[in-house]
Design an enzyme around this catalytic site. Structure first.
Site, mmCIF file in Angstrom:
data_model
loop_
_atom_site.group_PDB
_atom_site.id
_atom_site.type_symbol
_atom_site.label_atom_id
_atom_site.label_comp_id
_atom_site.label_asym_id
_atom_site.label_seq_id
_atom_site.Cartn_x
_atom_site.Cartn_y
_atom_site.Cartn_z
ATOM 1 N N HIS A 95 0.797 -1.105 0.248
ATOM 2 C CA HIS A 95 -0.146 0.286 -0.379
ATOM 3 C C HIS A 95 0.896 1.531 -0.090
ATOM 4 C CE1 HIS A 95 0.536 1.658 3.742
ATOM 5 N NE2 HIS A 95 0.787 0.492 4.629
ATOM 6 N N CYS A 96 0.016 2.252 -0.244
ATOM 7 C CA CYS A 96 0.802 3.283 0.031
ATOM 8 C C CYS A 96 -0.212 4.088 0.088
ATOM 9 C CB CYS A 96 0.737 4.223 -1.662
ATOM 10 S SG CYS A 96 -0.188 4.206 -2.756
ATOM 11 N N MET A 97 0.025 5.891 0.220
ATOM 12 C CA MET A 97 -0.700 6.451 1.139
ATOM 13 C C MET A 97 -1.999 6.703 1.009
ATOM 14 S SD MET A 97 0.805 8.633 2.574
ATOM 15 C CE MET A 97 0.486 9.747 2.941
#
Length: 533
Positions: free
Chosen positions: A29-31
């Protein structure tokens, strides 16, 4: 329902809609986005995913990305990982999702909302094809190096801001040195993390990339002369670390090809560090240091002399750059500025592009009073847009409509011009981290004239962007034909609603990041969005 139960329920709802645990190859996952590597893309139910309350949109890129928003994605991802692990332990043999597994009920959308979603998906597919050039794939690799660093940049940036506030107020003098250490520790070693991620992204051994990059921040380089100058620890920064790690990857691959297997474990890492280290010390550190200094000097010159004009151009062109995938080239520039100056002066200006989108969306809402489907879409996406996650508004509203996207860019240009003007007048506005934008950027703001002045200028820029985007879209965003086509009641038939029990339109598709669209995210990107829009 407790927050933990809610996150687990969201993960449980997503899993069968992406083909089950057997279809999931990787999870990250990212932001703002849950990023999944999938074995078979055809098993995914896009419409059912977009109909989930927690899902803001989906992106089919090199990974399948589900936009959940900042904060939520960090809580849902561990729950999703646990569900996948449990499912694999219970049924290790690969197979399809069992018959009868619920796949969700696709949301019933008004005709106009369906058309907008289809147009947004078509634009996304066209953009994805155009962005698959070697240069843009290289930029994507660069983005993948820096995006994992964004959470640490944000956390340390907020602590740095808090420490600065306490120092200025002369409060808690016994605590501020500890806060300074917390805020600065990561930045002092960021080159090592960049080197590690670079080697990993380019197919080398990550720890060797980190080892070579660590040379740059080693205090002992102060005893070495190169190009007639004494080196300083950290010279070259993240750009030097990037170059050193890429070189290490190529040296390692060459060694793997030619060194006998019996000697590989001893010779390959030694030659990799030795050759790459010598080139780094006697070449890359000096060259990258000159480039880094030039970037900082140019950014200062641009805003000191260009001011409002430079801001207008940067803010107006940022979203088109996102569409072309070129915004990813800005991530190492942001990081270099943060490393040099403590903040990046470019991010608050580029963040105004999201303000223009918010203003434009509000104008569309008022210009289409009888189109309840689009109005519901805007209402559901607007809070995320205010926090810097702009993809649902862009790909679900303004871009498919055409002209509102252009007027939204003008709104962002005016907001960025406002911030740029104050930079020209000597009030620098910067961000201590990359990733968030919109209201989420407030805790990360820093400048040269106190926090109050910095916050006021940034807030003024947002307000100008909102107003300019609204006015431009309200008066110039619709032609007569487009207004007549969309400004009509498009409610689904009562029988259809009764059959599905769902009157809400599917959340529109989203755009790829990069630090999150992080930025960061211009976008989701927050994740969003330099990650941000």
């Amino acid at each position: 329902m407790a927050t933990e139960d809610k996150n687990r329920a969201t993960a449980a709802a997503i899993l069968p809609l992406v083909g089950g645990a057997a279809n999931v190859a990787s999870i990250a996952h990212c932001m703002t986005r849950l990023r999944l590597g999938l074995h078979d893309r055809s098993l995914v139910d896009d419409e059912a995913l977009k109909a989930l309350p927690a899902v803001m949109g989906v992106v089919d890129d090199d990974t399948y990305q589900i936009v959940l928003g900042p904060g939520t994605v960090a809580r849902v991802t561990p729950e999703f990982e646990r569900l996948v692990e449990d499912a694999r332990e219970a049924a290790p043999a690969p197979g399809d999702t069992p018959a009868g597994t619920p796949t969700g009920t696709a949301a019933v959308t008004a005709v106009s909302a369906e058309e907008l979603a289809a147009q947004g998906a078509a634009i996304k597919a066209q953009r994805k094809a155009k962005n698959a050039t070697p240069f843009k794939l290289f930029l994507r690799k660069i983005a993948n190096i820096f995006v994992p660093l964004i959470p640490a940049l944000i956390g340390c940036g907020i602590i740095a801001g808090l420490n600065g506030l306490l120092v200025n107020l002369e409060w808690l003098p016994a605590v501020t040195p500890a806060l300074a250490a917390m805020a600065s520790g990561f930045m002092a070693l960021i080159a090592v993390f960049v080197g590690y991620n670079t080697a990993k992204e380019f197919g080398g051994t990550p720890i060797l990339g980190g080892a070579v990059a660590a040379i740059i921040v080693f205090p002992g380089v102060a005893n070495i002369d190169a190009f007639g100058q004494t080196l300083s620890p950290g010279q070259g920064g993240v750009l030097g670390a990037l170059g050193a790690a890429v070189l290490a990857v190529y040296v390692e691959k060459w060694c793997r090809r030619w060194v006998p297997e019996a000697l590989d474990v001893l010779v390959t890492p030694t030659l990799t560090v030795l050759i790459s280290g010598l080139v780094t010390i006697f070449g890359l550190m000096y060259v990258a240091g000159e480039v880094s200094s030039a970037i900082g000097t140019f950014a200062d010159w641009l805003l000191s002399n260009g001011g409002a004009g430079a801001g207008f151009v940067l803010g107006g062109l940022f979203l088109p750059l996102v569409m072309l995938g070129l915004h990813q080239a800005l991530i190492p520039i942001h990081t270099t500025l943060i490393e040099q100056q403590g903040y990046t002066v470019l991010l608050p200006i580029l963040a105004m592009a999201g303000a223009g989108q918010v203003g434009a969306a509000v104008a569309v809402y008022f210009r289409l009073p009888r189109n309840e489907s689009i109005r519901r879409t805007i209402k559901s996406a607007l809070p995320a847009g205010l926090l810097g996650v702009g993809e649902p508004l862009i790909y679900g509203v303004s871009l498919p409509l055409g002209r509102p996207f252009i007027t939204a860019c003008f709104g962002g240009a005016f907001g960025a011009g406002f911030v740029g003007l104050f930079n020209q007048l000597g009030d620098t506005v910067g961000s201590t981290a990359i990733g968030p934008s919109g209201w989420a950027l407030f805790p990360l703001l820093d400048g040269n004239h106190g926090l109050g002045s910095t916050i006021a200028i940034y807030a003024g820029g947002l307000l100008v962007g909102y107003v300019a985007g609204f006015v431009a879209t309200y008066f110039f965003g619709f032609g007569k034909d487009l207004l007549a086509e969309f400004n009509a009641s498009q409610e689904p038939a009562p029988s259809t609603v009764a059959a599905t029990g769902n009157v809400h339109p599917a959340t529109p598709p989203a755009a790829p990041d990069g630090p999150d669209s992080d930025g960061t995210d211009p976008g989701a990107s927050p994740a969003k969005a330099p990650a941000g829009v």
